[in-house]
Design a protein around this motif. Sequence first.
Motif, PDB file in Angstrom:
ATOM      1  N   LEU A 164      36.600 -36.044 -15.665  1.00 34.35           N
ATOM      2  CA  LEU A 164      36.421 -36.665 -14.701  1.00 34.35           C
ATOM      3  C   LEU A 164      37.317 -36.511 -13.289  1.00 34.35           C
ATOM      4  CD1 LEU A 164      35.398 -39.847 -15.879  1.00 34.35           C
ATOM      5  CD2 LEU A 164      33.921 -38.114 -15.121  1.00 34.35           C
ATOM      6  N   GLU A 188      39.258 -33.733 -13.194  1.00 31.43           N
ATOM      7  CA  GLU A 188      39.192 -32.343 -12.744  1.00 31.43           C
ATOM      8  C   GLU A 188      37.660 -32.308 -11.790  1.00 31.43           C
ATOM      9  OE1 GLU A 188      38.760 -29.365 -15.741  1.00 31.43           O
ATOM     10  OE2 GLU A 188      40.828 -29.371 -16.095  1.00 31.43           O
ATOM     11  N   ALA A 189      36.625 -33.150 -12.177  1.00 31.63           N
ATOM     12  CA  ALA A 189      35.482 -32.990 -11.364  1.00 31.63           C
ATOM     13  C   ALA A 189      35.788 -33.483  -9.733  1.00 31.63           C
ATOM     14  CB  ALA A 189      34.438 -33.793 -11.990  1.00 31.63           C
ATOM     15  N   ALA A 190      36.557 -34.475  -9.864  1.00 35.96           N
ATOM     16  CA  ALA A 190      37.080 -35.205  -8.427  1.00 35.96           C
ATOM     17  C   ALA A 190      37.515 -34.179  -7.849  1.00 35.96           C
ATOM     18  CB  ALA A 190      37.728 -36.331  -8.888  1.00 35.96           C
ATOM     19  N   ARG A 191      38.694 -33.345  -8.209  1.00 35.27           N
ATOM     20  CA  ARG A 191      39.584 -32.458  -7.677  1.00 35.27           C
ATOM     21  C   ARG A 191      38.720 -31.210  -7.113  1.00 35.27           C
ATOM     22  NH1 ARG A 191      44.412 -31.972  -6.351  1.00 35.27           N
ATOM     23  NH2 ARG A 191      45.202 -29.958  -7.489  1.00 35.27           N
ATOM     24  N   ASP A 192      37.734 -30.999  -7.971  1.00 34.41           N
ATOM     25  CA  ASP A 192      36.751 -29.763  -7.958  1.00 34.41           C
ATOM     26  C   ASP A 192      36.047 -30.186  -6.447  1.00 34.41           C
ATOM     27  OD1 ASP A 192      35.681 -27.384  -8.729  1.00 34.41           O
ATOM     28  OD2 ASP A 192      33.659 -28.349  -8.732  1.00 34.41           O
ATOM     29  N   LEU A 193      35.579 -31.435  -6.481  1.00 40.07           N
ATOM     30  CA  LEU A 193      34.579 -31.967  -5.196  1.00 40.07           C
ATOM     31  C   LEU A 193      35.409 -32.453  -4.031  1.00 40.07           C
ATOM     32  CD1 LEU A 193      32.262 -33.912  -7.600  1.00 40.07           C
ATOM     33  CD2 LEU A 193      31.693 -31.860  -6.451  1.00 40.07           C
ATOM     34  N   GLY A 194      36.401 -31.978  -3.952  1.00 42.01           N
ATOM     35  CA  GLY A 194      37.116 -32.331  -2.858  1.00 42.01           C
ATOM     36  C   GLY A 194      38.269 -33.227  -2.503  1.00 42.01           C
ATOM     37  N   CYS A 195      38.801 -33.998  -3.688  1.00 40.30           N
ATOM     38  CA  CYS A 195      39.615 -35.112  -3.561  1.00 40.30           C
ATOM     39  C   CYS A 195      41.115 -34.418  -3.672  1.00 40.30           C
ATOM     40  CB  CYS A 195      39.367 -36.069  -4.706  1.00 40.30           C
ATOM     41  SG  CYS A 195      38.189 -36.982  -4.540  1.00 40.30           S
ATOM     42  N   ASN A 196      41.926 -34.814  -2.844  1.00 36.81           N
ATOM     43  CA  ASN A 196      43.459 -34.617  -3.184  1.00 36.81           C
ATOM     44  C   ASN A 196      43.881 -35.730  -4.018  1.00 36.81           C
ATOM     45  OD1 ASN A 196      43.452 -36.996  -1.454  1.00 36.81           O
ATOM     46  ND2 ASN A 196      44.154 -35.836   0.384  1.00 36.81           N
ATOM     47  N   ARG A 236      39.230 -43.042  -5.669  1.00 42.58           N
ATOM     48  CA  ARG A 236      37.755 -43.119  -6.009  1.00 42.58           C
ATOM     49  C   ARG A 236      37.726 -43.029  -7.326  1.00 42.58           C
ATOM     50  NH1 ARG A 236      35.003 -42.100  -1.096  1.00 42.58           N
ATOM     51  NH2 ARG A 236      36.319 -41.751   0.520  1.00 42.58           N
TER      52      ARG A 236
END
Lengths: 286, 373
Positions: free
Chosen positions: A186, A188-196, A203
């Motif tokens: 999760l 990794e997914a957040a990083r992938d979707l643009g989260c610093n 989030r």
Amino acid sequence: MRKENKGLAAVRRAVLAPYGVWSMIFIVVPLFFVAYYAFTDSSFRFTTENVTRFFTATSTVGGATVHTYLLIFWRSLKLAIISTAICLLLGYPIAYILSRASDRTQKILITLIMIPMWMNFLIRTYAWMTILQDTGILNGLLAKIGLGPVHIIGTETAVVIGMVYDYFPYMILPIYSVMAKLDMKLVEAARDLGCNGWNVLRRVIFPLSLPGVISGVTMVLIPSISTFYISQKLGNGKFYLIGDAIEGQYVANNLHFAAAIALLLMVVLLVCMALMQRYANKRAFV
Amino acid sequence: MRKIIELKGITKSFDGDVVLDHIDLDIYDNEFITLLGPSGCGKTTTLRIIAGFEQPDSGTVTFLGEDLLSLPPHKRNVNTVFQRYALFPHLNVYENIAFPLRVKKAPNDEIDTQVHEMLKLVALEGFEKRSVTSLSGGQQQRVAIARALVSRPKVLLLDEPLAALDAKLRKDMQLELHKIQRASGITFIFVTHDQEEALSMSDTVVVMAEGKIQQIGTPVDIYNEPQNAFVADFIGESNILNGVMLEDRKVRFHGHVFECVDAGFGKNEPVDVVVRPEDVDIVPEEKGMLRGVVTGVTFLGVHYEIIVDVQGFKWMIQTTDFVDVDEHIGLYIEPDAIQIMKKSKYSGMFGDYSSFSNEFDELSDAEAEVEEE
């Protein structure tokens, strides 16, 4: 099929019976007695006087008239909230770092956090007395580096330090156990979707660790709001807390008023918990 | 076509094990490209390097000509669909899809338009308020795709996204994915160990093994003209024999000289010969180019799969004609059914069906599904 179910239900009842009896004797009956004592006078006649006394009793502090128990309650609440907040602010990052460490490190650190809990509560509090005293270890150290002496013992700060120290593990452990189960995919997914890093925390990690935060806050807030020993020893008895009030009435053999204070405290805590739970549920499905 | 991602000399090892060994790969705009190989071949690592979750030990990756490796994952214009979807359990379907737009602080009305467009694309209209944990595997899959596509990345990375679905749903999702790729015009880089999946969806297939690229080509090329024994065996079924290239368009194996369509090998060069099971015709023994004895017959519905012993080498042949065990038959092979390959390190490792059994094949397939990390 039906028969089997019946048999199973009977077994279930038989297995649950001891717990039923246990909770009857140790939870329901005592609660009933607390309520019963709270609403009766010394000759066990019904009265609301104990409850009204909590709200109306006054005394004079430094020339001013104050509502004694409301003031005490407010002070308890304030110190408990401050302690809980400090525990949360310190404990959350530690729980996070802990949950991301290697298995070995996790085990060692958890043990280190737990060890103080194995020591007697009174001894821990006495230890803080010797540390915080005007001629204590802390002031000795501060004096050596030319910063002291600082008067801590007998202040609200000392009470807060004691509470934070005593209840800290209860904040870390529930948060840690939720975080350790957090699926790293999760993140990794957040990083992938643009989260610093900050956005990942805000989030994804924080909302998902909220159940741990709620139980941590509960487990620290409740004992610290009702504590009496820490305030007596580290506050030099100057900060009469709600726990001290209950104890005082109890020792003075005024069980009915002690029960009333305990009951009111419980109601307030239940309302707090319910509100927090509602907030958590609402956050769960934004 | 415009080159969108270029990998050059990518090498990566974990704890001394080389996972990727000098990978060179060009990926073009609007392409559906599949990295295909058994588990441990390095396909997922390649994907994770492009996504930014791993750094290679050496080599470069460029994105439209600019260095990609120095960017953290959240600054790369690529999004990933994870194997187990990795949907956010604390958010509903709508908020999961809206997530990348919320991070970018897009205005609410824009988010609303885009999310609904995505829900339509993946056929999940009306699911906005549903909790993602209440969805079926296929639905979760589609939410994951919508979430990855909503911010209009240039490239979508898909890490075995169909592995957790059952066979029927898998087929549907293959078609669906292909449709979505065409409709969105986004480059898809798809990772799988399932050759059928790779062949049916891709424009380009990259076959990988042991950290190296074995062959890059269209599905038809890969199937009809495998470049070594590994590719021939991994994609479909193959009989792979030792042969000698006598001259252009003439090859000898099993002591018989066959005409073929390949040229450009050295005189008398030892080669691997591939013949697909469906390309062998069964004829009466006296008319056959090769003769053999049937040792096994399996009925598979569409066809029979028979094992034929020819001079000790077991051939697999797929046929709709029934032949019985112990029957003596002749084999007939058309010149264009014979594919000649250079000898490689994989020569002699595959293509003989002596120890073949369907059961064993399934077992090893199941093993291959174990997630690689």
